[in-house]
Write a protein that holds these residues in place. Structure first.
Motif, PDB file in Angstrom:
ATOM      1  N   SER A  14      23.128  46.938  46.742  1.00 45.75           N
ATOM      2  CA  SER A  14      23.264  47.520  48.080  1.00 45.75           C
ATOM      3  C   SER A  14      24.605  47.159  48.725  1.00 45.75           C
ATOM      4  O   SER A  14      25.122  47.913  49.544  1.00 45.75           O
ATOM      5  CB  SER A  14      22.109  47.056  48.976  1.00 45.75           C
ATOM      6  N   SER A  15      25.162  45.964  48.370  1.00 45.20           N
ATOM      7  CA  SER A  15      26.468  45.574  48.916  1.00 45.20           C
ATOM      8  C   SER A  15      27.068  44.477  48.028  1.00 45.20           C
ATOM      9  O   SER A  15      26.370  43.820  47.250  1.00 45.20           O
ATOM     10  CB  SER A  15      26.342  45.076  50.360  1.00 45.20           C
ATOM     11  N   LEU A  16      28.364  44.306  48.182  1.00 43.53           N
ATOM     12  CA  LEU A  16      29.099  43.272  47.443  1.00 43.53           C
ATOM     13  C   LEU A  16      29.971  42.517  48.437  1.00 43.53           C
ATOM     14  O   LEU A  16      30.728  43.129  49.201  1.00 43.53           O
ATOM     15  CB  LEU A  16      29.969  43.896  46.351  1.00 43.53           C
ATOM     16  N   THR A  17      29.835  41.186  48.443  1.00 43.57           N
ATOM     17  CA  THR A  17      30.671  40.359  49.314  1.00 43.57           C
ATOM     18  C   THR A  17      31.630  39.543  48.453  1.00 43.57           C
ATOM     19  O   THR A  17      31.185  38.751  47.598  1.00 43.57           O
ATOM     20  CB  THR A  17      29.813  39.407  50.168  1.00 43.57           C
ATOM     21  N   LEU A  18      32.913  39.743  48.659  1.00 49.20           N
ATOM     22  CA  LEU A  18      33.943  38.942  47.992  1.00 49.20           C
ATOM     23  C   LEU A  18      34.406  37.875  48.973  1.00 49.20           C
ATOM     24  O   LEU A  18      34.864  38.187  50.075  1.00 49.20           O
ATOM     25  CB  LEU A  18      35.113  39.818  47.558  1.00 49.20           C
ATOM     26  N   ARG A  19      34.265  36.634  48.579  1.00 55.86           N
ATOM     27  CA  ARG A  19      34.655  35.518  49.456  1.00 55.86           C
ATOM     28  C   ARG A  19      35.993  34.940  48.986  1.00 55.86           C
ATOM     29  O   ARG A  19      36.136  34.518  47.840  1.00 55.86           O
ATOM     30  CB  ARG A  19      33.584  34.440  49.457  1.00 55.86           C
ATOM     31  N   ASN A  57      30.417  48.084  50.910  1.00 57.55           N
ATOM     32  CA  ASN A  57      29.127  48.757  50.837  1.00 57.55           C
ATOM     33  C   ASN A  57      28.884  49.251  49.415  1.00 57.55           C
ATOM     34  O   ASN A  57      29.716  49.083  48.519  1.00 57.55           O
ATOM     35  CB  ASN A  57      29.035  49.891  51.860  1.00 57.55           C
ATOM     36  N   ARG A  58      27.752  49.859  49.216  1.00 56.68           N
ATOM     37  CA  ARG A  58      27.356  50.259  47.862  1.00 56.68           C
ATOM     38  C   ARG A  58      28.405  51.178  47.225  1.00 56.68           C
ATOM     39  O   ARG A  58      28.779  51.013  46.066  1.00 56.68           O
ATOM     40  CB  ARG A  58      25.987  50.953  47.921  1.00 56.68           C
ATOM     41  N   THR A  59      28.923  52.122  47.998  1.00 56.11           N
ATOM     42  CA  THR A  59      29.869  53.088  47.438  1.00 56.11           C
ATOM     43  C   THR A  59      31.153  52.388  46.969  1.00 56.11           C
ATOM     44  O   THR A  59      31.632  52.610  45.854  1.00 56.11           O
ATOM     45  CB  THR A  59      30.204  54.163  48.479  1.00 56.11           C
ATOM     46  N   LEU A  60      31.720  51.527  47.838  1.00 57.38           N
ATOM     47  CA  LEU A  60      32.955  50.827  47.464  1.00 57.38           C
ATOM     48  C   LEU A  60      32.706  49.821  46.350  1.00 57.38           C
ATOM     49  O   LEU A  60      33.564  49.590  45.492  1.00 57.38           O
ATOM     50  CB  LEU A  60      33.541  50.131  48.690  1.00 57.38           C
ATOM     51  N   ALA A  61      31.535  49.174  46.364  1.00 57.35           N
ATOM     52  CA  ALA A  61      31.211  48.219  45.309  1.00 57.35           C
ATOM     53  C   ALA A  61      31.173  48.906  43.942  1.00 57.35           C
ATOM     54  O   ALA A  61      31.719  48.408  42.948  1.00 57.35           O
ATOM     55  CB  ALA A  61      29.890  47.530  45.608  1.00 57.35           C
ATOM     56  N   LEU A  62      30.514  50.061  43.866  1.00 59.71           N
ATOM     57  CA  LEU A  62      30.469  50.804  42.609  1.00 59.71           C
ATOM     58  C   LEU A  62      31.858  51.285  42.206  1.00 59.71           C
ATOM     59  O   LEU A  62      32.205  51.319  41.027  1.00 59.71           O
ATOM     60  CB  LEU A  62      29.497  51.977  42.734  1.00 59.71           C
ATOM     61  N   GLU A  63      32.650  51.642  43.204  1.00 60.86           N
ATOM     62  CA  GLU A  63      34.019  52.086  42.920  1.00 60.86           C
ATOM     63  C   GLU A  63      34.841  50.948  42.305  1.00 60.86           C
ATOM     64  O   GLU A  63      35.570  51.148  41.330  1.00 60.86           O
ATOM     65  CB  GLU A  63      34.670  52.587  44.209  1.00 60.86           C
ATOM     66  N   LEU A  64      34.724  49.736  42.875  1.00 61.51           N
ATOM     67  CA  LEU A  64      35.460  48.593  42.333  1.00 61.51           C
ATOM     68  C   LEU A  64      34.979  48.255  40.929  1.00 61.51           C
ATOM     69  O   LEU A  64      35.768  47.882  40.058  1.00 61.51           O
ATOM     70  CB  LEU A  64      35.277  47.384  43.258  1.00 61.51           C
ATOM     71  N   LEU A  65      33.686  48.403  40.686  1.00 65.04           N
ATOM     72  CA  LEU A  65      33.135  48.120  39.373  1.00 65.04           C
ATOM     73  C   LEU A  65      33.761  49.015  38.308  1.00 65.04           C
ATOM     74  O   LEU A  65      34.023  48.581  37.185  1.00 65.04           O
ATOM     75  CB  LEU A  65      31.611  48.305  39.408  1.00 65.04           C
ATOM     76  N   GLU A  66      34.001  50.272  38.631  1.00 67.88           N
ATOM     77  CA  GLU A  66      34.485  51.238  37.654  1.00 67.88           C
ATOM     78  C   GLU A  66      36.004  51.280  37.543  1.00 67.88           C
ATOM     79  O   GLU A  66      36.557  52.021  36.738  1.00 67.88           O
ATOM     80  CB  GLU A  66      33.967  52.635  38.046  1.00 67.88           C
ATOM     81  N   MET A  67      36.702  50.524  38.350  1.00 67.59           N
ATOM     82  CA  MET A  67      38.161  50.646  38.437  1.00 67.59           C
ATOM     83  C   MET A  67      38.926  49.893  37.346  1.00 67.59           C
ATOM     84  O   MET A  67      40.133  50.039  37.252  1.00 67.59           O
ATOM     85  CB  MET A  67      38.652  50.127  39.796  1.00 67.59           C
ATOM     86  N   GLN A  68      38.304  49.025  36.601  1.00 65.40           N
ATOM     87  CA  GLN A  68      39.006  48.147  35.664  1.00 65.40           C
ATOM     88  C   GLN A  68      40.028  47.283  36.399  1.00 65.40           C
ATOM     89  O   GLN A  68      41.191  47.169  35.992  1.00 65.40           O
ATOM     90  CB  GLN A  68      39.699  48.964  34.554  1.00 65.40           C
ATOM     91  N   CYS A  69      39.570  46.690  37.482  1.00 68.87           N
ATOM     92  CA  CYS A  69      40.452  45.806  38.264  1.00 68.87           C
ATOM     93  C   CYS A  69      40.704  44.524  37.479  1.00 68.87           C
ATOM     94  O   CYS A  69      39.766  43.832  37.069  1.00 68.87           O
ATOM     95  CB  CYS A  69      39.798  45.497  39.612  1.00 68.87           C
ATOM     96  N   THR A  70      41.975  44.202  37.260  1.00 66.25           N
ATOM     97  CA  THR A  70      42.337  43.022  36.452  1.00 66.25           C
ATOM     98  C   THR A  70      43.154  41.995  37.222  1.00 66.25           C
ATOM     99  O   THR A  70      43.496  40.948  36.669  1.00 66.25           O
ATOM    100  CB  THR A  70      43.157  43.458  35.228  1.00 66.25           C
ATOM    101  N   ALA A  71      43.494  42.262  38.478  1.00 61.36           N
ATOM    102  CA  ALA A  71      44.318  41.311  39.219  1.00 61.36           C
ATOM    103  C   ALA A  71      44.214  41.576  40.709  1.00 61.36           C
ATOM    104  O   ALA A  71      43.768  42.645  41.151  1.00 61.36           O
ATOM    105  CB  ALA A  71      45.769  41.392  38.771  1.00 61.36           C
ATOM    106  N   VAL A  82      26.436  39.403  45.209  1.00 56.12           N
ATOM    107  CA  VAL A  82      25.895  40.754  45.076  1.00 56.12           C
ATOM    108  C   VAL A  82      24.499  40.788  45.686  1.00 56.12           C
ATOM    109  O   VAL A  82      23.637  39.963  45.339  1.00 56.12           O
ATOM    110  CB  VAL A  82      25.847  41.183  43.595  1.00 56.12           C
ATOM    111  N   GLU A  83      24.290  41.709  46.612  1.00 55.61           N
ATOM    112  CA  GLU A  83      22.956  41.894  47.211  1.00 55.61           C
ATOM    113  C   GLU A  83      22.334  43.165  46.641  1.00 55.61           C
ATOM    114  O   GLU A  83      22.995  44.217  46.571  1.00 55.61           O
ATOM    115  CB  GLU A  83      23.061  41.990  48.728  1.00 55.61           C
TER     116      GLU A  83
END
Length: 411
Positions: free
Chosen positions: A300-305, A355-369, A403-404
């Motif tokens: 439902s959401s992702l919190t990056l601290r 939120n859920r939409t941005l969290a899924l977007e970050l998951l699929e982005m292949q963010c490496t840095a 991750v919630e």
């Protein structure tokens, strides 16, 4: 036999590294000759040089060639070495008469001899002119109104492996900017320390000399803030007399100088940008962190601290961007404001909720840095507040994720 040695007023010994010593006997005597020569001043493998030459009664000449690698000439003299030979002869008559005036001659000569080292006392009139220009690329551009160098310094490290004390006479030390010269004067420049000679062959003496605001006109702060592009040194290296002698120089000895331009962060600063990149496979770590029976459809959401420890006495105002392996910006992160550390590091925790939409977007982005951009400033930059940064003052950042999930009991 005398061997002149340039640049030495007193000679103790000479190391030879190449060439040959040619010894020749000329004779037209009708006598068989065996000549044995010994020179205590020429040493090979720790022993005096001994040579043997022989001639039959026919006469003319005979020669022996002696390689001069690892040969030492030992003696004492002023500007030259005297090589003394002891000769003994065995003469066997052929029964023929010897004409009046016939001679037996011995000649010795050095051919293409190279000197690997000399020991003695160098002339105090020996001098070597130098001219060197060193680029200072770090200072090609900035706005001195935003970044003022309050305590810059030039640190010179001199290496001397000669067994000779040397001195530096500076004719000109200037900072250059777009072709213009800014000459530097003062005791710090015209009173360089003596470059002491090495105590023994193979040793090296290191000498440090600092040029800073003390004893310099104009001060380094004044001229460095003009964004100079290079440093020019013109002068001469002089041999300093040593009454007791004992000086030496070998073919492998060097006199070298390396310099560094140091800018202690002391004073005030504002508007200085510092960029850095933290390599971390965020997308992969997030995928690995959600394990069955949960999956990303339940998120439902992702919190990056972001946890930042700031031991610098500088305010940090920064932004974060998530990037891929090619450096492309994928998603903007949070803005982070961090106060400067005083007696203890300042610790700031910032939670960035997706939120859920941005969290899924970050998951699929292949963010490496994560790309960071900080603007640094002292708290009282406008009033010239003074700070100092030490080598152990650091900034560290840690990133954690929470991750919630929301599970529908009636799917």
């Amino acid at each position: 036999m005398e061997v002149p040695i340039p640049n030495l007023t007193e000679v103790d010994s000479v190391w030879l590294g190449g060439g040959v010593l040619a010894i020749q006997i000329d004779s037209y005597l009708p006598i068989e000759i065996i000549a044995l020569g010994r020179c205590d001043n020429i040493v090979s493998a720790g022993e005096p040089l001994v040579v043997t030459l022989s001639m039959d009664a026919v006469g003319e000449s005979t020669e022996v060639l002696i390689p001069l690698s690892q040969i030492s000439l030992i003696g004492a003299g002023e500007e030259m070495l005297s090589l003394e030979w002891d000769w003994s002869f065995v003469l066997v008559s052929s029964g023929q008469p010897v004409e009046a005036g016939e001679l037996l001659t011995i000649k010795a000569s050095f051919d293409e001899a190279t000197v690997a080292g000399v020991f003695g006392k160098f002339s105090s009139e020996l001098s070597h002119n130098i001219e060197a220009q060193v680029a200072i690329p770090e200072l090609t551009s900035w706005d001195p109104a935003l970044f003022y160098l309050s305590a810059p310094r030039l640190l010179l490290e001199v290496k001397n492996s000669f067994g000779v004390d040397l001195g530096l006479e500076v004719s000109e030390l200037s900072l250059l900017a777009d072709g213009s010269h800014t000459p530097l004067h003062g005791n710090a420049i015209h009173e360089f320390p003596v470059f002491e000679g090495a105590p023994a062959v193979g040793d090296t003496t290191w000498i440090s000399h600092v040029l800073d605001n003390t004893g310099m006109v104009p001060t380094l702060s004044d001229v460095m803030n003009l964004a100079n592009d290079s440093l020019l040194l013109i002068g001469a290296v002089d041999v300093l007399p040593n009454p007791s002698g004992g000086q030496f120089a070998t073919a492998t000895d060097v006199l070298s100088c390396s310099g560094s331009f140091e800018v202690p962060l002391a004073g005030w600063v504002k508007g200085l940008t510092w960029r850095d990149t933290l390599l971390t496979p965020i997308s992969q770590a997030l995928r690995d962190g959600v394990a069955p029976p949960l999956d990303w459809m339940d998120v439902s959401s992702l919190t990056l601290r972001f946890i930042v420890d700031n031991a610098l006495p500088l305010e940090l105002n920064g932004s974060v961007n998530f990037i891929n392996i090619h450096g492309d910006s994928l998603l903007a992160g949070p803005d982070i404001a961090i106060p400067g550390g005083a007696d203890a590091p300042a610790i700031v925790t910032v939670d960035y909720v997706l939120n859920r939409t941005l969290a899924l977007e970050l998951l699929e982005m292949q963010c490496t840095a994560v790309a960071l951009s900080w603007t640094l400033a002292t708290t009282g930059a406008g009033i010239g507040e003074s700070i100092q940064v030490f080598a152990d003052d650091l900034v560290s950042m840690r990133i954690a994720a929470k991750v919630e999930c929301q599970i529908d009991p009636d799917p």
